[in-house]
Design a protein around this motif. Structure first.
Motif, PDB file in Angstrom:
ATOM      1  N   ARG A  19      67.454  49.091  64.455  1.00 21.48           N
ATOM      2  CA  ARG A  19      66.849  48.444  65.571  1.00 21.48           C
ATOM      3  C   ARG A  19      68.097  47.563  65.994  1.00 21.48           C
ATOM      4  O   ARG A  19      68.107  46.458  66.265  1.00 21.48           O
ATOM      5  CB  ARG A  19      65.765  47.573  65.166  1.00 21.48           C
ATOM      6  N   ILE A  20      69.136  48.297  65.914  1.00 18.62           N
ATOM      7  CA  ILE A  20      70.485  47.298  66.484  1.00 18.62           C
ATOM      8  C   ILE A  20      70.375  47.660  68.138  1.00 18.62           C
ATOM      9  O   ILE A  20      70.421  48.623  68.623  1.00 18.62           O
ATOM     10  CB  ILE A  20      71.687  47.806  65.971  1.00 18.62           C
ATOM     11  N   GLY A  21      70.839  46.336  68.759  1.00 21.53           N
ATOM     12  CA  GLY A  21      70.792  46.386  70.113  1.00 21.53           C
ATOM     13  C   GLY A  21      72.434  46.150  70.513  1.00 21.53           C
ATOM     14  O   GLY A  21      73.072  45.190  69.932  1.00 21.53           O
ATOM     15  N   ILE A  36      72.047  42.349  65.292  1.00 24.28           N
ATOM     16  CA  ILE A  36      71.767  43.256  64.063  1.00 24.28           C
ATOM     17  C   ILE A  36      70.750  42.120  63.337  1.00 24.28           C
ATOM     18  O   ILE A  36      70.802  41.013  63.102  1.00 24.28           O
ATOM     19  CB  ILE A  36      72.923  43.341  63.033  1.00 24.28           C
ATOM     20  N   PRO A  37      69.579  42.919  63.014  1.00 27.37           N
ATOM     21  CA  PRO A  37      68.614  42.116  62.167  1.00 27.37           C
ATOM     22  C   PRO A  37      68.684  42.421  60.766  1.00 27.37           C
ATOM     23  O   PRO A  37      69.246  43.474  60.341  1.00 27.37           O
ATOM     24  CB  PRO A  37      67.290  42.868  62.566  1.00 27.37           C
ATOM     25  N   PHE A  38      68.610  41.300  59.786  1.00 29.00           N
ATOM     26  CA  PHE A  38      68.801  41.359  58.522  1.00 29.00           C
ATOM     27  C   PHE A  38      67.496  40.936  57.715  1.00 29.00           C
ATOM     28  O   PHE A  38      66.812  40.011  58.122  1.00 29.00           O
ATOM     29  CB  PHE A  38      69.793  40.234  58.024  1.00 29.00           C
ATOM     30  N   ARG A  39      66.834  41.773  56.789  1.00 27.56           N
ATOM     31  CA  ARG A  39      65.656  41.253  56.174  1.00 27.56           C
ATOM     32  C   ARG A  39      65.968  39.974  55.182  1.00 27.56           C
ATOM     33  O   ARG A  39      65.063  39.138  54.875  1.00 27.56           O
ATOM     34  CB  ARG A  39      65.047  42.554  55.498  1.00 27.56           C
ATOM     35  N   SER A  60      73.828  53.193  76.525  1.00 28.54           N
ATOM     36  CA  SER A  60      73.369  54.355  75.985  1.00 28.54           C
ATOM     37  C   SER A  60      73.004  54.734  74.652  1.00 28.54           C
ATOM     38  O   SER A  60      72.176  55.388  74.098  1.00 28.54           O
ATOM     39  CB  SER A  60      74.186  55.641  76.882  1.00 28.54           C
ATOM     40  N   TYR A  61      73.712  54.056  73.779  1.00 32.27           N
ATOM     41  CA  TYR A  61      73.895  54.066  72.319  1.00 32.27           C
ATOM     42  C   TYR A  61      73.208  53.101  71.600  1.00 32.27           C
ATOM     43  O   TYR A  61      73.100  53.205  70.298  1.00 32.27           O
ATOM     44  CB  TYR A  61      75.154  54.203  71.686  1.00 32.27           C
ATOM     45  N   SER A  62      72.696  52.342  72.400  1.00 37.74           N
ATOM     46  CA  SER A  62      71.804  51.221  71.847  1.00 37.74           C
ATOM     47  C   SER A  62      70.460  51.680  71.121  1.00 37.74           C
ATOM     48  O   SER A  62      69.727  52.542  71.546  1.00 37.74           O
ATOM     49  CB  SER A  62      71.332  49.990  72.877  1.00 37.74           C
ATOM     50  N   ASP A  63      70.171  51.095  70.049  1.00 39.29           N
ATOM     51  CA  ASP A  63      68.807  51.352  69.435  1.00 39.29           C
ATOM     52  C   ASP A  63      67.733  50.761  70.122  1.00 39.29           C
ATOM     53  O   ASP A  63      66.414  51.361  69.966  1.00 39.29           O
ATOM     54  CB  ASP A  63      68.665  50.872  67.781  1.00 39.29           C
ATOM     55  N   LEU A  64      67.824  49.727  71.039  1.00 36.81           N
ATOM     56  CA  LEU A  64      66.705  48.991  71.519  1.00 36.81           C
ATOM     57  C   LEU A  64      66.690  49.361  73.239  1.00 36.81           C
ATOM     58  O   LEU A  64      67.590  49.700  73.832  1.00 36.81           O
ATOM     59  CB  LEU A  64      66.946  47.686  71.494  1.00 36.81           C
TER      60      LEU A  64
END
Length: 260
Positions: free
Chosen positions: A65-67, A86-89, A256-260
Motif C-alpha cells: 500500500r505504498i503511494g 509508506i505505512p508502518f505497522r 502508474s507504479y503507485s500501489d494506491l
C-alpha cells in the motif's frame, strides 16, 4: 462444584481474553516523503529510482500500500514535487528501513543513479520527511475503492495547522469523537489516511488524503459536504470552534507504479 472444575473454567476464560484483545486493530504510522526537484531530467531519474529500485525493495521487505503521487501543478511549478507515503505497522520499523535498504544489494544496484549522483546536481534537490500516526477512528491506510480510469483520479492532500497543542487535539477529536471521518465516508470521499503529525516542519498539525474519480467529482463531493446536515451540526458545535489556523491543499495524481 469441585475446585478442579472451577480452576479449569477460569483458565478457559483467561485463555479466551488475549484472542479477543488481539483482534483490536493497531494504529499504523506513516512516512510521507516529499522529493523536491527542478528539471525534467530529475523527474525521469526519480521515476526510475522509485519504480525500479525503491518500491521493489519495499515490496521485498513486505511493505504494501505504498503511494507515489505527483502534484497536478508540477508542469508550471518552480519547485516540483513527488510524494511517497509508506505505512508502518510498528513504529520501530521506521528507523530500521534505511539500514535494511543499504543491505539490499539488488536495491543498491537499481538505485545507482540516486546513490552515486553528483553532490550539487542530484536526482532531487532535497527530501522533506514527515512522520504521522493514524487516527483512532481510521487506524489503517486504505486503498481507494474507486472504479474507472486511475489516471483521472484526484488525490487531495490536506494539512490543518493549529495555533496550540490544545487546539490541535481538539481538531483531531472533531474527526474521531465528532465523527467527521464518518461524514467523509458516508459521502464517498474515499479517504486514504488521516494522521497526526509527530515530526515535520509544521507543527502542530494533522494531514489527511481523500480520493475522487475526477476534479468534477471532487468539487461535487465538497459541495455535498458543505450542505450535509451532519456536518452543519458538527461545525456549529461550540466545543469545536476555532481549532484550525491554516489549511494547505495539494491536488495530486498517482503515478502508474503507485500501489494506491
Amino acid at each position: 462444584m469441585k475446585p478442579v472444575f472451577i480452576l479449569s473454567f477460569l483458565l478457559l476464560l483467561i485463555a479466551g481474553r488475549p484472542a479477543a484483545q488481539s483482534s483490536k486493530t493497531v494504529r499504523e504510522y506513516f512516512q510521507l516523503q516529499v522529493f523536491h526537484y527542478t528539471s525534467p531530467e530529475q523527474e525521469q531519474q526519480l521515476d526510475r529510482y522509485l519504480q525500479n529500485a525503491l518500491l521493489p525493495a519495499l515490496h521485498r521487505l513486505k511493505y504494501q500500500r505504498i503511494g507515489v503521487f505527483k502534484a497536478l501543478a508540477n508542469d508550471t511549478a518552480t519547485d516540483k514535487k513527488i510524494y511517497v507515503i509508506i505505512p508502518f505497522r510498528e513504529l520501530q520499523r521506521w528507523p530500521q528501513l534505511s539500514d535494511q535498504l543499504q543491505k539490499d544489494r539488488t536495491y543498491l544496484q537499481a538505485a545507482a543513479d540516486e546513490q552515486n549522483s553528483p553532490n550539487k546536481a542530484g536526482i532531487y534537490n532535497r527530501i522533506e520527511t514527515i512522520l504521522l500516526k493514524s487516527f483512532s477512528k481510521a487506524p489503517l491506510l486504505e486503498v481507494p475503492r474507486l472504479e474507472g480510469d486511475k489516471a483521472q483520479r484526484v488525490y487531495e492532500l490536506r494539512s490543518y495547522e493549529s495555533s496550540s497543542g490544545k487546539r490541535f487535539r481538539n481538531k483531531v477529536a472533531m474527526f474521531n469523537d465528532g465523527d467527521e471521518i464518518g461524514i467523509f465516508k458516508q459521502l464517498g470521499f474515499n479517504a486514504v489516511f488521516y494522521g497526526e503529525v509527530l515530526a515535520g516542519s509544521r507543527m502542530p498539525n494533522l494531514m489527511y488524503m481523500t480520493t475522487h474519480a475526477s476534479m468534477e467529482a471532487r468539487n461535487q463531493n465538497w459541495k455535498n459536504f458543505g450542505s450535509d446536515p451532519a456536518w452543519k451540526k458538527l461545525n456549529a458545535m461550540e466545543a469545536y470552534k476555532d481549532n484550525v489556523s491554516r489549511i494547505d491543499i495539494s491536488f495530486l495524481k498517482a503515478t502508474s507504479y503507485s500501489d494506491l
